[in-house]
Design a protein around this motif. Sequence first.
Motif, mmCIF file in Angstrom:
data_model
loop_
_atom_site.group_PDB
_atom_site.id
_atom_site.type_symbol
_atom_site.label_atom_id
_atom_site.label_comp_id
_atom_site.label_asym_id
_atom_site.label_seq_id
_atom_site.Cartn_x
_atom_site.Cartn_y
_atom_site.Cartn_z
ATOM 1 N N TYR A 1 -25.779 34.008 19.351
ATOM 2 C CA TYR A 1 -25.455 34.883 20.496
ATOM 3 C C TYR A 1 -24.314 35.827 20.145
ATOM 4 O O TYR A 1 -24.323 37.005 20.517
ATOM 5 N N TRP A 2 -23.328 35.336 19.413
ATOM 6 C CA TRP A 2 -22.121 36.112 19.133
ATOM 7 C C TRP A 2 -22.370 37.242 18.154
ATOM 8 O O TRP A 2 -21.500 38.092 17.958
ATOM 9 N N TRP B 1 -28.884 29.129 26.985
ATOM 10 C CA TRP B 1 -27.991 30.276 26.795
ATOM 11 C C TRP B 1 -27.193 30.616 28.037
ATOM 12 O O TRP B 1 -26.340 31.507 28.001
ATOM 13 N N TYR C 1 -23.399 30.834 27.665
ATOM 14 C CA TYR C 1 -22.700 32.024 27.179
ATOM 15 C C TYR C 1 -22.322 32.970 28.320
ATOM 16 O O TYR C 1 -21.733 34.028 28.079
#
Length: 475
Positions: free
Chosen positions: A199-200, A233, A236
Amino acid sequence: MSPVRRAFHIELPRPLRQALHSLETQGGVCRVVGGSVRDALLGIAPKDFDVEVYGLELENIAKALAPLGKTDLVGKAFAVVKLWTHGEEYDFAIPRRESKTGSGHRGFTIEANAHLSEFEAIQRRDFTINALLYDHSKGEVIDYAGGLEDLSNGILRHVSPAFEEDPLRVLRAMQFAGRFKLELHDETAELCRRIGHEYWTLAKERIWLEWQKWASKSKSLAHGMRALEKSGWICYFPELNALRGLPQDPLWHPEGDAWTHTLHCLDALIRETDWLELTESQRAPLAFGVLCHDLGKARCTRWALKRGEKHWISPGHDNQSVWLAEQFFESMRSPLEIREKVMTLVGNHHFLNTAPDEGHSDASIRRLSKRLAPATTRQLVYVMKSDHLGRPPLVSEAQTARIAKFEERIRELDLVESAPAPLLLGRHLVSRGLKPGPGFKRILDQAYDAQLGGSFRNVEEAEAWLEKNWNKLNC
């Protein structure tokens, strides 16, 4: 592998049919691919047509298409020829493989091969519903991956293990689930969780684009959020994740925790209002307003006395929701225009809950309309209705009546789409001999507040008010 073939007709634009004919005359085999096939099967008019061409090299494709319009190999690195003709743009791609060479959404090398099989070519696609091919010459949909069955059963499933190579696909799953009312397949969810660390690596702008599609194009906003949760997710987006398992008092919220309430509110926005009939730009602030309206509960919820008994309460959560919504939007650098609307909507969604017995005064509603800007009282009604109807099976007749009365009042006061325009302007001050300067804004702000409070209703009354208060204002 033998595919499933289903007879189906897609009405292709005449210029596209001409292009396909030109390529087939040169020995190419053409397949319309991707979202246009999916949309046609769902009864949605296809807009963007992409074509995969087998058996022809890129230069031969460009040469065959050149007589039909403007062509460009701008996508040469991706083995794509673009054709602009009759005001439309079409992409013609050579089948290709993609190999993961780095992290993130762009860490790939492309290997174009005009002689790949159809089965090999579809392995790089994300979901089975997007891996369908259309043979226009036979009027058939070609399905190697089970996309037809998944579309029929409302399942969003990956095509191959290559799904893991592009982390943006997880957020695409969120918006596809919302747009087409799909449930994320268990194995696909497991792949999503496995690549969570990626994700980052995603650009914030790309993250926002997927959220924007969810908020503006969904047929079921809650489906998208369930997919986000199932993928893992949601962690996040901590402002949302904090609502999961957050207790609410069953007396007022029999539906369950704060996240469950939010999902019901998203359903109510679609089911109980005309949200689906709005333009996409009109939908997005409302979807986000409902999604974010209770974020502050994560900061305010506690077990405490209320009316002599212990209850779960969340006093002040509307105010706390404002900065948490801003934090949520800042994490993906959303446009200021939309975040400002959402922040004012969530900060004022309890306006009717603070009404005195006789109801809010005209002045209070006028001041609300100013406070809401750039959002409107009309948009606030969507959020309030969704919040109220997101507590099944509980429906308050009193709140229903309050909302209906509020709608009536904002129509009567002409506040549906905007706050009142200021009646007293700078030219009125100049006419009294005051030179423009820092004092202008102070005087005009006081005049506007008086107008909202009902001190005057037209320009003549405004000028009379100015005359009466001139010495006090100009001190």
